[in-house]
Scaffold this motif. Sequence first.
Motif, mmCIF file in Angstrom:
data_model
loop_
_atom_site.group_PDB
_atom_site.id
_atom_site.type_symbol
_atom_site.label_atom_id
_atom_site.label_comp_id
_atom_site.label_asym_id
_atom_site.label_seq_id
_atom_site.Cartn_x
_atom_site.Cartn_y
_atom_site.Cartn_z
ATOM 1 N N MET A 79 -3.365 3.551 -2.593
ATOM 2 C CA MET A 79 -3.242 2.614 -3.713
ATOM 3 C C MET A 79 -2.625 1.288 -3.276
ATOM 4 O O MET A 79 -1.648 1.250 -2.518
ATOM 5 N N LYS A 101 -0.368 1.847 -13.763
ATOM 6 C CA LYS A 101 -0.282 2.942 -12.786
ATOM 7 C C LYS A 101 -0.316 4.320 -13.456
ATOM 8 O O LYS A 101 -0.120 5.345 -12.809
ATOM 9 N N ARG A 131 -7.017 1.600 -6.458
ATOM 10 C CA ARG A 131 -6.901 2.683 -5.474
ATOM 11 C C ARG A 131 -8.254 3.276 -5.108
ATOM 12 O O ARG A 131 -9.215 3.234 -5.872
ATOM 13 N N HIS A 191 -9.667 6.793 -4.550
ATOM 14 C CA HIS A 191 -9.267 8.132 -4.986
ATOM 15 C C HIS A 191 -10.323 9.150 -4.547
ATOM 16 O O HIS A 191 -11.461 9.131 -5.017
ATOM 17 N N TRP A 230 -5.889 5.094 -15.730
ATOM 18 C CA TRP A 230 -6.823 4.633 -14.714
ATOM 19 C C TRP A 230 -8.244 4.601 -15.264
ATOM 20 O O TRP A 230 -8.669 5.477 -16.024
ATOM 21 N N TYR A 245 -3.066 -2.647 -10.251
ATOM 22 C CA TYR A 245 -3.137 -1.535 -9.300
ATOM 23 C C TYR A 245 -4.605 -1.199 -9.036
ATOM 24 O O TYR A 245 -5.436 -1.204 -9.955
ATOM 25 N N ALA A 282 0.468 5.827 -0.764
ATOM 26 C CA ALA A 282 -0.513 6.907 -0.796
ATOM 27 C C ALA A 282 0.133 8.162 -1.364
ATOM 28 O O ALA A 282 1.367 8.270 -1.445
ATOM 29 N N TRP A 324 -5.175 9.862 -2.576
ATOM 30 C CA TRP A 324 -5.433 8.480 -2.949
ATOM 31 C C TRP A 324 -4.633 7.509 -2.086
ATOM 32 O O TRP A 324 -3.564 7.827 -1.562
ATOM 33 N N LEU A 384 0.839 -1.197 0.000
ATOM 34 C CA LEU A 384 0.000 0.000 0.000
ATOM 35 C C LEU A 384 0.871 1.244 0.000
ATOM 36 O O LEU A 384 1.839 1.345 0.777
#
Length: 823
Positions: free
Chosen positions: A148, A180, A212, A214, A183, A210, A109, A146, A107
Motif C-alpha cells: 500500500m 484506509k 494498494r 491487493h 476500499w 491510499y 505492506a 497487499w 509504502l
Amino acid sequence: MKEKKAGKDSGRLLHADCRLEDGKSAGDKSLGRRHANGRHAVRVSKFLQVAVLAAGVFGMSAASQSMTEISEKEQPLWQVWSAEECDAGLTVETVGENLILQKKAKLTADSEEGKDFRAMYAGDGNHTDETLRWSSENDWENNDHWLMADFGEPVSIGAVRIYWERTNAKSYALEYSQDKENWQQASVFEEAPEQKEQQIVLNEPVEARYFRLHVTDVLKEESDLSLYYQNVSVQELEVYGQLEDCFVVETPVIEAGSRRMLELPTVPEPYSISFGGADYDVLVNMDGKITDTIADTQVELGFILEKDGEMQELPGIQTKIPASERMEVDREREEVPEALSAVTLPKGFTAMEWKPGGASTGAAHSDWTTRFVRVVYRDEELERTAQLFATELSGQLLQDVSVEKLADTEKPTEGDIVLDFRKAVGDGKEWTQTLGDEGYELNLEAESPGVISISARTKRGVRWGCVALGQLWEKSEGQLPAGVLRDYPAWSVRGFGIDVGRRPVSLELLYRIAEELSKHQMNTLQIHLNDNQIISQSDYDGTKEGARQLYAGFRLESDVRNKAGQSITSQDLYYSKEEFAQFIEDAAVMGVEVVPEIDTPAHSLALTKVFPKLGLSGDPESVDQLDLSNPAAQKLAETIWSEYLTESDAFSGTGTVHIGMDEYFGNQKAFVDYMKALSDYVAEAAPEKTIRMWGSLSKTGQDYSGLSRKIQLQVWDTDWTDPQEMYAAGFSVINSLSSSLYLIPGGGYDRLDLDFLEKKWQPNVFETQERTWELPRWSSRTLGACYMLWNDYASQDGNEITEDGLFERFTEPLDILARKLWK
C-alpha cells in the motif's frame, strides 16, 4: 544537425484519448505488450526507464537505504510510458512524475519476508536490482497480501506499472481508499500477469489518498515451483496521475537524389526531438547527412525526445532509403528491363546494395572459373592485402594468381582484380564518406569487360571486399553476376576471445583463429594473456601457500621481476614481445584487430606468486587478487602496462587494449578507484588507443561517475553489470554474456547452443533466465559482441583437450555469429 522544434499546431497531439492502430484507446487497460518484427518491444524498452533514473538510483545496498533516501530520490519530471508502432510511425504516450517517489509518499505492506525485503524497496526508483524488492511472508495458509502507498493527501491516479519479481499472483486487484478502511476496486485481474513488467491504464482516473496492490490468491504449481513459494514479490510499484500526452512520431520519408538530409519528425510543444543515430551509420551520419546509395536500402533510425531538460530515447523506426539515381524502367510497363532484372546475386550471398548491369556485353553472368589472372594494386599500403588475397585465390581456384603493382598511368586488363582506396570527393557522389571504415564496393565488369575492382576507404574495408569476392565466387560456382554491390557491417565489434593464461596456447593456433575470423569478416581477437586455476574449485591443501602453488600463466614476455630475480613470465610457453607485435601486424592485414588483455586486480596469481606481499591476505582463495590498499599493487600494474605501451612495440600495432577488472572480491571502493587510476594511466600512456574492461560496476555499489565514458564495457554477467544501467550512464557496451557466449571446454559450457544462436540471439539483447535487457540497435554505443573461450579445464572425460579441440569449438558457432554481427 540541429534540433527541430515543432510549432504550436505541428505534430499530432492526441492526448490520452488517442486511438492506436489496433483500434483500442490508450485508456484501455487490456492493452498488452506486442512485438514488431520480432525485435523491438512495442512498449518502450526498459533502458528508457533506466536512463531517466540513472543518476543516484543504482549501487545502494539494502542495508544502507532508508525511507528518507528513497522518498527524496530525484526523479524525472516526465517519461515515456509507451511507444507503439503504428502505420504512420510511433504512437508515443507520456506520463508525469511517479507519485510514489514524492516526499510525502510511504509504502507499507501486510507482511514482509524479512528486513532485506521491506515494502519501501518496492518504491526506491530501482526496478532492476533483484535484491531491492518487497516480498510478503511465505504463508501456505494465507495468500492474502497487499502493498500500500500512502500519499499523505488525496491524489489523482490513472496509470500503474508493476515490476513483478515472480509472476505467481493468480487473483489480484488495484484498490483505492480515502480513509484506509473503505476500499474500492480500480482494476481487477483473475489471471497471473503474462510478463514481469505489467503496465495498467485505468479506464478512468481515481482520487484517493491510499492506493494498494491487493493479491488474494497465488499459483500453486509443481512445474514452476510456485507451490513452494506462496509469497508475493514485487520489484517496483510505480503510480502516475494519468497519461499526459499522446502523439505520433511519424516515420521520415526519404526521397531519391544526392546530397540528401534527414528531415526530423515534428512533435508538439513543449517537446522537441533530435536524431540519435542509425543502425547503419554509414547511411545516415550524426549530422543527418544521407549517403548516396546505388540501391534501395532499409535503415533503423533512433530519435530522442526532450522536454523540460529531461531526455528520453525512443525505439527505432524502420524506413527506406531509395537509390540516389533511379534505375531506368519501361514507363509503359513500370518494370525493370528483362536483361537487368535477370542479374541477381546467388542464393546464400547478400549485400546491402546491389545494382545489376554490365559494361559492354550486357551479359547477366560471366564464367570466371579460369579468368582470374592477377591481383593488382596502386597504393603500396595494399601490397600485403593483395598478396594475401592472391594466395587465397590460388588455393581456391587451384591455379596461380599473381600480384603486381600498377603504375599510376597503367590501366588494368582483362582478368585483373583491382584493389584500390576510394577517396571521399566533393562532387556530390561521395560527400557523406560512403562505406565507412569497414564497407566496400565490388564492381563486377560494370566499368570494363573482364575487370573486377574492390574499393574501400580503409585497408580493412578492402580486405572485407576480397573476402566477399571469394564467397561470391564460391556461391555462384564461378558464374559471377555483372553489376556493382556495396556492403558494410551493422556492428562495430564482431569478435572472439581466448584465454591463454590458464593453459598454454601456441601462437600457431592464434594465427589459425585469426585467419578463420578473417574469412568470416570478424574484426576482433581478444587475447586474455594472464590467469590462473580457479582456487575455490581446485584441489589444494587449504592454505595460502598451497593456493600459491596452483597453476598460473602470464603468457607475454615481461622484464618485470622481484628482488630475487623471479619473472612473472610463464616458462612453459610464452610469446616474445617481438613475435606478439608481429602477430598483431599480421592479423591487421587479415582485417582482424588483436586486443591484448592483462587482467588485474583479480585473476592475478601469476603476479602474486612473484610478489606475495601484494596479494590479499586472509582467505586463501583471495591470494590471486591484488591488495589495492597497498600502493605498490597499483605501481606494479602501471609498470607492466608501461612495458608494452611505451618501452616496447609489443602493443603498437593495435588500436584497443583491455585492462581486465572482473570478479574482484576485495574492498569495492578501492576497486573503483583502481579502475579509474589504471584506465587514466593507460589513456595517458597511449592516448590513441581505445580502452576496454570487463563490466563489474553494478555490483560494486560505488560511485563510478569519475570513470571516463570513453571506456568500453564488456558485459559478461548481469549481476556484475546491468547492461541498461551502463548504457544509461553513458558507456559503450559489448555483449559477452556468459549464458549465451561462453565456451568452457570440458565444463558446463563445453559447446554453444547453436539453435538458440540461430533462432533467438541478437547482439543487442542480453537474455537470462530472470529477465531480458534490450539496448537500441541504432545507438553507436551498442557496439556488438565477442564470444569467449575459457580454459578452466585441461581435459574432458580423462582425455586432454587438444588445440584442435579448442579450434573446433571456436569454429562451430562462428558462421552464425558472423552473419548476425554483420547484418
